[in-house]
Scaffold this motif. Structure first.
Motif, short mmCIF file in Angstrom:
data_model
loop_
_atom_site.label_atom_id
_atom_site.label_comp_id
_atom_site.label_asym_id
_atom_site.label_seq_id
_atom_site.Cartn_x
_atom_site.Cartn_y
_atom_site.Cartn_z
N GLU A 14 0.77 -1.06 0.00
CA GLU A 14 -0.08 -0.01 -0.09
C GLU A 14 0.99 1.40 -0.20
O GLU A 14 0.37 2.17 -0.33
N GLY A 15 2.14 1.16 0.58
CA GLY A 15 2.94 2.49 0.49
C GLY A 15 2.87 3.25 1.69
O GLY A 15 2.24 2.89 2.35
N PRO A 16 3.70 4.23 1.72
CA PRO A 16 3.89 5.09 2.62
C PRO A 16 2.63 5.97 3.13
O PRO A 16 2.56 6.40 4.32
N GLY A 17 1.69 6.18 2.39
CA GLY A 17 0.62 6.64 2.90
C GLY A 17 -0.75 5.73 3.32
O GLY A 17 -1.47 6.15 3.87
N TRP A 18 -0.19 4.64 3.89
CA TRP A 18 -1.04 3.43 4.34
C TRP A 18 -1.64 3.78 5.65
O TRP A 18 -2.98 3.90 5.92
N ALA A 19 -0.81 4.06 6.60
CA ALA A 19 -1.23 4.23 8.02
C ALA A 19 -2.05 5.55 7.96
O ALA A 19 -3.01 5.73 8.73
N ALA A 20 -1.72 6.75 7.37
CA ALA A 20 -2.50 7.95 7.44
C ALA A 20 -3.88 7.79 6.84
O ALA A 20 -4.83 8.24 7.05
N ARG A 21 -3.89 6.80 5.69
CA ARG A 21 -5.36 6.55 5.16
C ARG A 21 -6.09 5.88 5.98
O ARG A 21 -7.41 6.34 6.19
N ILE A 22 -5.68 4.92 6.71
CA ILE A 22 -6.53 4.30 7.77
C ILE A 22 -6.84 5.39 8.73
O ILE A 22 -8.05 5.18 9.11
N ASN A 23 -6.12 6.01 9.35
CA ASN A 23 -6.58 7.07 10.31
C ASN A 23 -7.38 7.94 9.84
O ASN A 23 -8.37 8.41 10.63
N ARG A 24 -7.54 8.45 8.51
CA ARG A 24 -8.35 9.22 7.93
C ARG A 24 -9.85 8.58 7.86
O ARG A 24 -10.83 9.09 8.03
#
Length: 339
Positions: A321-331
């Motif tokens: 999923e790449g480096p934006g994965w965790a931030a996307r889940i948090n959003r």
């Protein structure tokens, strides 16, 4: 297709998986320098293990083996980072290649073998990370040194415990990796009970959890849960990688070429969720259960929380999923939890 999807498909899949990991680590470290701190909606905060977690979603052990990326991983959105597995004696791990992608399954096979620079070296980096004003919660995962006989495992774990427990927000005792000979035998109660009791006593006020394999049957899982309660430990991390290769979409020749090791990623999701439900049937609500295995989306995280997980971890999907994965889940997670 996102920019990362294109990069992954056209470039990163052509590179050895472990080399690609090291390239990604440089990006993660840079993120920690440019934008420190975990950013997540206040509604996601979780109180567990005597700490406040900015989000229930964190990174499982295995990615930051030497505790060198803590700040960067927090900046990418992981509310907690479980570093390691760290061993008392530095060790190179198994021969390369030892990390393989199963693209059709969004899975990984690894037989890394606890490659790390040792507990003492990591202690200095963890100490420095703790000093940062804004940081993720730091879990420390410890395992048995390969050169140490299983009969001497307790003393070996205690070396790491005494070095690292004072620096950890929680300590995870890894007895479930399939890549260290004899390690999984420590899950047998006659060996596990004295090990966990010794680590608990040496860890002092630091919460201690045990990480278990998905390949245990349900009766064995309930037995571990009962032991954890009896010893007064903080909880259980479920689960590690699996030695099973059932139900894979990847062609048999590719799976065979990858060889032995632990399978992680999407194929582990169903069993990991089953293990979580077994644990929640027998453990009190106040006892921490960290669910890990096959977590990819915010919906997956919400499902684990609804099934009784205190916290949720991911790892393999980070690769896909790449480096934006965790931030996307948090959003995405606040809206799912509000339903």
């Amino acid at each position: 297709m996102t920019l990362y999807d294109a990069l992954y498909e056209r470039v990163l899949t052509k590179i050895d998986a472990e080399r690609a990991h090291h390239m990604g680590a440089m990006v993660v470290r840079a993120a920690g320098s440019l934008r420190p701190g975990v950013r997540a909606d206040a509604s996601l905060r979780v109180h567990a293990l005597g700490r406040e977690f900015p989000t229930p979603f964190g990174l499982a052990a295995g990615f930051d083996k030497d505790a060198s990326m803590i700040a960067g991983l927090g900046a990418l959105g992981f509310g907690h980072v479980e570093v390691g597995t760290l061993t008392a004696i530095p060790q190179p791990g198994n021969d390369r290649p030892r990390l393989f992608r199963l693209l059709a399954d969004k899975a990984l096979v690894n037989r890394m073998g606890f490659n790390n620079g040792g507990a003492a070296a990591a202690a200095d980096r963890i100490r420095a990370a703790r000093a940062a004003r804004s940081r993720p919660v730091i879990g420390v995962n410890i395992g048995k040194s390969r050169v140490v006989d299983v009969d001497d495992a307790i003393d070996d774990y205690l070396v790491s415990t005494r070095l690292l427990a004072p620096l950890a927000d929680y300590l995870a005792v890894n007895v479930s990796s399939p890549n260290t000979p004899g390690l999984r035998g420590l899950q047998d109660e006659e060996r596990l009970a004295p090990l966990l009791e010794a680590v608990r006593d040496a860890a002092g006020a630091t919460p201690v959890l045990v990480k278990i394999a998905p390949d245990l049957d349900d009766d064995a899982i309930e037995g571990v849960a009962a032991l954890v309660q009896r010893l007064g430990l903080a909880g259980v991390i479920a689960t590690n990688t699996t030695i099973s290769r059932d139900g894979l979409r990847t062609d048999a020749a590719t799976v065979e070429a990858a060889g032995a090791g632990g399978l992680s990623g999407a194929p582990l999701a169903a069993r990991s969720l089953e293990v979580l439900r077994v644990l929640r049937r027998v453990l009190p609500a106040e006892m921490c259960v960290i669910s890990v295995g096959g977590v990819t989306t915010a919906a997956d995280v919400a499902e684990r929380l609804a099934a009784g997980a205190t916290l949720v971890q991911g790892y393999s999907a980070f690769v896909y999923e790449g480096p934006g994965w965790a931030a996307r889940i948090n959003r995405e997670l606040p809206a799912l939890l509000a339903r």
